[in-house]
Motif scaffolding. Structure first.
Motif, PDB file in Angstrom:
ATOM      1  N   MET A   1       5.180   9.177   3.104  1.00 22.38           N
ATOM      2  CA  MET A   1       4.580   8.165   2.223  1.00 22.38           C
ATOM      3  C   MET A   1       3.056   8.268   2.209  1.00 22.38           C
ATOM      4  O   MET A   1       2.416   7.998   1.191  1.00 22.38           O
ATOM      5  CB  MET A   1       4.992   6.756   2.659  1.00 22.38           C
ATOM      6  N   ARG A   2       2.464   8.669   3.322  1.00 23.87           N
ATOM      7  CA  ARG A   2       1.006   8.786   3.399  1.00 23.87           C
ATOM      8  C   ARG A   2       0.475   9.835   2.418  1.00 23.87           C
ATOM      9  O   ARG A   2      -0.703   9.827   2.070  1.00 23.87           O
ATOM     10  CB  ARG A   2       0.583   9.163   4.832  1.00 23.87           C
TER      11      ARG A   2
ATOM     12  N   ILE B   1       0.836  -1.207   0.000  1.00 22.60           N
ATOM     13  CA  ILE B   1       0.000   0.000   0.000  1.00 22.60           C
ATOM     14  C   ILE B   1       0.874   1.262   0.000  1.00 22.60           C
ATOM     15  O   ILE B   1       0.492   2.319   0.489  1.00 22.60           O
ATOM     16  CB  ILE B   1      -0.988   0.030   1.191  1.00 22.60           C
ATOM     17  N   GLY B   2       2.076   1.114  -0.560  1.00 21.27           N
ATOM     18  CA  GLY B   2       2.933   2.276  -0.764  1.00 21.27           C
ATOM     19  C   GLY B   2       3.508   2.876   0.499  1.00 21.27           C
ATOM     20  O   GLY B   2       3.826   4.069   0.537  1.00 21.27           O
ATOM     21  N   LEU B   3       3.663   2.051   1.533  1.00 12.01           N
ATOM     22  CA  LEU B   3       4.216   2.534   2.793  1.00 12.01           C
ATOM     23  C   LEU B   3       5.536   1.826   3.106  1.00 12.01           C
ATOM     24  O   LEU B   3       5.945   0.897   2.411  1.00 12.01           O
ATOM     25  CB  LEU B   3       3.224   2.312   3.944  1.00 12.01           C
TER      26      LEU B   3
ATOM     27  N   GLN C   1       7.074   7.632   7.063  1.00 14.34           N
ATOM     28  CA  GLN C   1       5.690   7.182   6.916  1.00 14.34           C
ATOM     29  C   GLN C   1       4.757   8.362   6.674  1.00 14.34           C
ATOM     30  O   GLN C   1       3.821   8.270   5.885  1.00 14.34           O
ATOM     31  CB  GLN C   1       5.263   6.411   8.178  1.00 14.34           C
TER      32      GLN C   1
ATOM     33  N   HIS D   1       0.554   5.595  -2.404  1.00 18.44           N
ATOM     34  CA  HIS D   1      -0.146   5.129  -1.204  1.00 18.44           C
ATOM     35  C   HIS D   1      -1.658   5.200  -1.419  1.00 18.44           C
ATOM     36  O   HIS D   1      -2.378   4.247  -1.092  1.00 18.44           O
ATOM     37  CB  HIS D   1       0.244   5.958   0.016  1.00 18.44           C
TER      38      HIS D   1
END
Length: 259
Positions: free
Chosen positions: A235-236, A136-138, A232, A241
Protein backbone atom coordinates in the motif's frame (compact mmCIF):
# COMPACT_ATOMS: atom_id res chain seq x y z
CA UNK A 1 16.48 3.57 29.15
CA UNK A 2 13.80 4.73 26.69
CA UNK A 3 13.49 8.04 24.83
CA UNK A 4 9.86 7.99 23.64
CA UNK A 5 8.16 6.02 26.42
CA UNK A 6 8.49 5.59 30.17
CA UNK A 7 8.01 2.46 32.27
CA UNK A 8 7.19 3.05 35.92
CA UNK A 9 6.46 0.44 38.57
CA UNK A 10 4.43 0.70 41.76
CA UNK A 11 4.60 -2.68 43.41
CA UNK A 12 2.67 -5.21 41.30
CA UNK A 13 1.28 -2.43 39.09
CA UNK A 14 3.26 -0.94 36.20
CA UNK A 15 2.60 2.05 33.96
CA UNK A 16 3.76 2.28 30.35
CA UNK A 17 3.60 5.95 29.39
CA UNK A 18 3.67 7.22 25.80
CA UNK A 19 5.93 10.25 26.04
CA UNK A 20 6.05 12.39 22.89
CA UNK A 21 3.59 15.05 24.03
CA UNK A 22 4.75 17.66 21.51
CA UNK A 23 3.63 15.28 18.74
CA UNK A 24 0.44 14.06 20.47
CA UNK A 25 2.44 10.89 21.16
CA UNK A 26 2.55 10.07 17.45
CA UNK A 27 4.40 6.81 16.93
CA UNK A 28 7.66 7.28 15.06
CA UNK A 29 9.96 4.39 14.22
CA UNK A 30 11.83 4.76 17.52
CA UNK A 31 8.65 4.62 19.60
CA UNK A 32 7.45 1.52 17.77
CA UNK A 33 10.78 -0.18 18.42
CA UNK A 34 10.86 0.89 22.05
CA UNK A 35 7.28 -0.30 22.63
CA UNK A 36 8.13 -3.69 21.13
CA UNK A 37 11.27 -3.92 23.29
CA UNK A 38 9.35 -2.90 26.41
CA UNK A 39 6.52 -5.40 25.90
CA UNK A 40 9.03 -8.18 25.24
CA UNK A 41 10.83 -7.29 28.47
CA UNK A 42 7.54 -7.21 30.41
CA UNK A 43 6.79 -10.78 29.33
CA UNK A 44 9.62 -11.94 31.58
CA UNK A 45 8.84 -9.64 34.51
CA UNK A 46 7.21 -11.84 37.14
CA UNK A 47 6.97 -9.03 39.69
CA UNK A 48 4.18 -7.17 37.82
CA UNK A 49 0.59 -8.40 37.54
CA UNK A 50 -1.15 -5.42 35.90
CA UNK A 51 0.03 -2.96 33.23
CA UNK A 52 -1.70 0.36 32.50
CA UNK A 53 -0.87 2.05 29.18
CA UNK A 54 -1.57 5.77 28.85
CA UNK A 55 -0.19 8.92 27.22
CA UNK A 56 1.04 12.27 28.50
CA UNK A 57 -0.15 15.60 27.12
CA UNK A 58 -3.27 16.11 25.04
CA UNK A 59 -3.78 12.57 23.73
CA UNK A 60 -3.25 8.86 24.20
CA UNK A 61 -1.67 8.81 20.74
CA UNK A 62 -2.47 10.23 17.31
CA UNK A 63 -1.16 7.00 15.70
CA UNK A 64 1.69 6.65 13.23
CA UNK A 65 3.87 9.73 12.76
CA UNK A 66 2.85 10.99 9.32
CA UNK A 67 5.54 13.67 9.36
CA UNK A 68 8.13 10.91 9.54
CA UNK A 69 6.42 9.06 6.68
CA UNK A 70 6.94 12.05 4.37
CA UNK A 71 10.40 13.15 5.56
CA UNK A 72 12.51 13.26 2.35
CA UNK A 73 15.78 13.46 4.28
CA UNK A 74 15.12 10.37 6.38
CA UNK A 75 12.59 8.17 4.59
CA UNK A 76 10.81 5.58 6.72
CA UNK A 77 12.01 2.00 6.15
CA UNK A 78 8.55 0.43 6.02
CA UNK A 79 9.77 -3.18 6.16
CA UNK A 80 11.89 -2.55 9.26
CA UNK A 81 9.05 -0.61 10.89
CA UNK A 82 6.58 -3.40 10.19
CA UNK A 83 8.89 -5.90 11.89
CA UNK A 84 8.78 -3.79 15.04
CA UNK A 85 5.01 -3.29 14.76
CA UNK A 86 4.53 -7.06 14.51
CA UNK A 87 6.82 -7.60 17.51
CA UNK A 88 4.85 -4.99 19.44
CA UNK A 89 1.48 -6.61 18.75
CA UNK A 90 2.64 -10.17 19.44
CA UNK A 91 4.35 -9.26 22.71
CA UNK A 92 1.38 -7.20 23.92
CA UNK A 93 -1.10 -9.97 23.08
CA UNK A 94 1.00 -12.57 24.89
CA UNK A 95 1.75 -10.46 27.97
CA UNK A 96 1.12 -12.48 31.13
CA UNK A 97 -0.01 -9.30 32.88
CA UNK A 98 -3.57 -7.97 32.76
CA UNK A 99 -3.30 -4.97 30.41
CA UNK A 100 -5.45 -1.84 30.56
CA UNK A 101 -5.49 1.03 28.05
CA UNK A 102 -6.49 4.39 29.59
CA UNK A 103 -7.44 6.68 26.69
CA UNK A 104 -7.86 10.44 26.64
CA UNK A 105 -7.92 12.67 23.57
CA UNK A 106 -7.15 10.79 20.37
CA UNK A 107 -6.40 7.11 19.92
CA UNK A 108 -5.96 6.61 16.20
CA UNK A 109 -4.47 4.13 13.76
CA UNK A 110 -1.73 2.00 15.28
CA UNK A 111 -2.46 3.46 18.71
CA UNK A 112 -6.06 2.23 18.46
CA UNK A 113 -4.81 -1.23 17.38
CA UNK A 114 -2.60 -1.25 20.47
CA UNK A 115 -5.46 -0.19 22.74
CA UNK A 116 -7.77 -2.89 21.33
CA UNK A 117 -5.07 -5.48 22.05
CA UNK A 118 -5.38 -4.74 25.77
CA UNK A 119 -7.55 -6.79 28.10
CA UNK A 120 -9.60 -3.75 29.06
CA UNK A 121 -10.04 -0.39 27.35
CA UNK A 122 -11.11 2.69 29.29
CA UNK A 123 -11.83 5.88 27.34
CA UNK A 124 -12.93 9.35 28.36
CA UNK A 125 -16.27 10.39 26.87
CA UNK A 126 -14.62 13.13 24.77
CA UNK A 127 -12.06 10.72 23.28
CA UNK A 128 -11.79 10.29 19.52
CA UNK A 129 -11.17 6.67 18.54
CA UNK A 130 -10.38 5.76 14.95
CA UNK A 131 -9.07 2.89 12.86
CA UNK A 132 -8.46 5.50 10.18
CA UNK A 133 -5.68 4.05 8.01
CA UNK A 134 -8.02 4.12 4.99
CA UNK A 135 -7.85 7.93 4.95
CA UNK A 136 -4.25 7.78 3.74
CA UNK A 137 -4.66 4.71 1.55
CA UNK A 138 -3.29 2.21 4.05
CA UNK A 139 -4.58 -0.86 5.89
CA UNK A 140 -4.67 -1.38 9.67
CA UNK A 141 -1.48 -2.74 11.18
CA UNK A 142 -0.37 -3.72 14.65
CA UNK A 143 -2.90 -6.55 14.43
CA UNK A 144 -5.73 -4.06 13.88
CA UNK A 145 -7.65 -6.50 11.64
CA UNK A 146 -7.34 -9.24 14.25
CA UNK A 147 -8.20 -7.17 17.32
CA UNK A 148 -11.22 -5.51 15.70
CA UNK A 149 -12.49 -8.85 14.43
CA UNK A 150 -12.07 -10.39 17.87
CA UNK A 151 -14.18 -7.64 19.43
CA UNK A 152 -16.94 -7.12 16.86
CA UNK A 153 -16.76 -9.96 14.30
CA UNK A 154 -15.64 -9.94 10.67
CA UNK A 155 -18.59 -8.13 8.97
CA UNK A 156 -18.56 -5.19 11.40
CA UNK A 157 -14.76 -5.07 11.44
CA UNK A 158 -14.71 -4.71 7.65
CA UNK A 159 -17.27 -1.91 7.71
CA UNK A 160 -15.39 0.01 10.42
CA UNK A 161 -12.01 -0.43 8.71
CA UNK A 162 -13.40 0.65 5.34
CA UNK A 163 -15.23 3.65 6.82
CA UNK A 164 -12.26 4.87 8.88
CA UNK A 165 -14.83 6.61 11.05
CA UNK A 166 -13.84 8.66 14.10
CA UNK A 167 -15.88 7.34 17.04
CA UNK A 168 -16.69 8.99 20.33
CA UNK A 169 -16.24 6.78 23.37
CA UNK A 170 -19.95 6.03 23.85
CA UNK A 171 -20.21 4.96 20.19
CA UNK A 172 -17.21 2.67 20.61
CA UNK A 173 -18.77 1.23 23.77
CA UNK A 174 -22.08 0.52 22.05
CA UNK A 175 -20.25 -1.28 19.23
CA UNK A 176 -18.36 -3.49 21.68
CA UNK A 177 -14.94 -2.03 20.95
CA UNK A 178 -14.19 -0.83 24.49
CA UNK A 179 -15.25 -1.72 28.02
CA UNK A 180 -15.59 1.56 29.94
CA UNK A 181 -16.42 5.23 29.38
CA UNK A 182 -15.49 7.84 31.97
CA UNK A 183 -15.85 11.57 32.38
CA UNK A 184 -13.15 13.78 30.93
CA UNK A 185 -9.93 13.61 32.92
CA UNK A 186 -10.89 10.38 34.70
CA UNK A 187 -9.61 7.55 32.46
CA UNK A 188 -6.38 6.94 34.33
CA UNK A 189 -8.15 7.08 37.68
CA UNK A 190 -10.73 4.55 36.46
CA UNK A 191 -8.00 2.30 35.07
CA UNK A 192 -6.20 2.40 38.41
CA UNK A 193 -9.42 1.50 40.25
CA UNK A 194 -9.87 -1.55 38.01
CA UNK A 195 -6.18 -2.43 38.37
CA UNK A 196 -6.49 -2.52 42.15
CA UNK A 197 -9.60 -4.70 41.84
CA UNK A 198 -7.53 -7.13 39.79
CA UNK A 199 -4.67 -7.03 42.29
CA UNK A 200 -7.14 -7.90 45.06
CA UNK A 201 -8.41 -10.87 43.02
CA UNK A 202 -6.92 -14.36 42.41
CA UNK A 203 -4.85 -12.85 39.64
CA UNK A 204 -2.92 -16.06 38.95
CA UNK A 205 -6.21 -17.64 37.83
CA UNK A 206 -7.05 -14.61 35.69
CA UNK A 207 -3.66 -14.75 34.02
CA UNK A 208 -4.00 -18.47 33.33
CA UNK A 209 -7.40 -17.96 31.67
CA UNK A 210 -5.90 -15.21 29.53
CA UNK A 211 -3.02 -17.48 28.53
CA UNK A 212 -5.38 -20.32 27.53
CA UNK A 213 -7.71 -18.08 25.52
CA UNK A 214 -4.94 -16.12 23.79
CA UNK A 215 -2.86 -19.20 22.94
CA UNK A 216 -5.86 -20.46 20.97
CA UNK A 217 -5.60 -17.49 18.63
CA UNK A 218 -1.86 -16.76 18.58
CA UNK A 219 -1.29 -18.53 15.26
CA UNK A 220 -4.11 -16.54 13.71
CA UNK A 221 -2.66 -13.26 14.99
CA UNK A 222 0.75 -14.14 13.55
CA UNK A 223 -0.88 -14.89 10.18
CA UNK A 224 -2.70 -11.54 10.27
CA UNK A 225 0.52 -9.69 11.16
CA UNK A 226 2.35 -11.30 8.23
CA UNK A 227 -0.49 -10.27 5.92
CA UNK A 228 -0.50 -6.73 7.31
CA UNK A 229 3.26 -6.37 6.90
CA UNK A 230 3.18 -7.47 3.26
CA UNK A 231 0.00 -5.50 2.58
CA UNK A 232 1.22 -2.30 4.18
CA UNK A 233 4.47 -2.45 2.22
CA UNK A 234 2.42 -2.79 -0.97
CA UNK A 235 0.00 0.00 0.00
CA UNK A 236 2.90 2.37 0.69
CA UNK A 237 3.75 2.16 -3.03
CA UNK A 238 0.27 3.03 -4.30
CA UNK A 239 -0.80 6.30 -5.89
CA UNK A 240 -3.71 6.49 -3.44
CA UNK A 241 -1.36 6.42 -0.45
CA UNK A 242 0.77 9.21 -1.92
CA UNK A 243 -2.38 11.24 -2.59
CA UNK A 244 -3.70 10.55 0.91
CA UNK A 245 -0.47 11.68 2.54
CA UNK A 246 -0.23 14.82 0.39
CA UNK A 247 -3.87 15.68 1.10
CA UNK A 248 -3.34 15.19 4.84
CA UNK A 249 -0.28 17.42 4.89
CA UNK A 250 -2.02 19.98 2.67
CA UNK A 251 -5.20 19.82 4.80
CA UNK A 252 -7.42 19.12 1.80
CA UNK A 253 -9.79 16.35 0.78
CA UNK A 254 -7.98 13.53 -1.08
CA UNK A 255 -8.95 12.47 -4.58
CA UNK A 256 -8.48 8.70 -4.76
CA UNK A 257 -8.38 6.69 -8.01
CA UNK A 258 -8.14 3.13 -6.69
CA UNK A 259 -4.54 2.74 -7.86
Amino acid sequence: MYETIMLKKDGRLAYLVLNRPDSMNAMNAKMMRELADCFETMKNDHTVDVLIIHGVGRAFSAGGDIKEMVDPDNPMDIDSVMEDVSRLATALYTLPQVSIAAIHGASAGLAFSMALACDRVVAEESSKLAMNFIGIGLIPDGGGHFFMKERVGVPKAKQMIWAGQVLKAHDALSKGLIEDVTAEGRALEHAEKYAHEVLASPVAAMRKSKEILHNLKLGELEQVLAGEAAGQSAMRRTADHLEGIQAFVGKRKPSFTGK
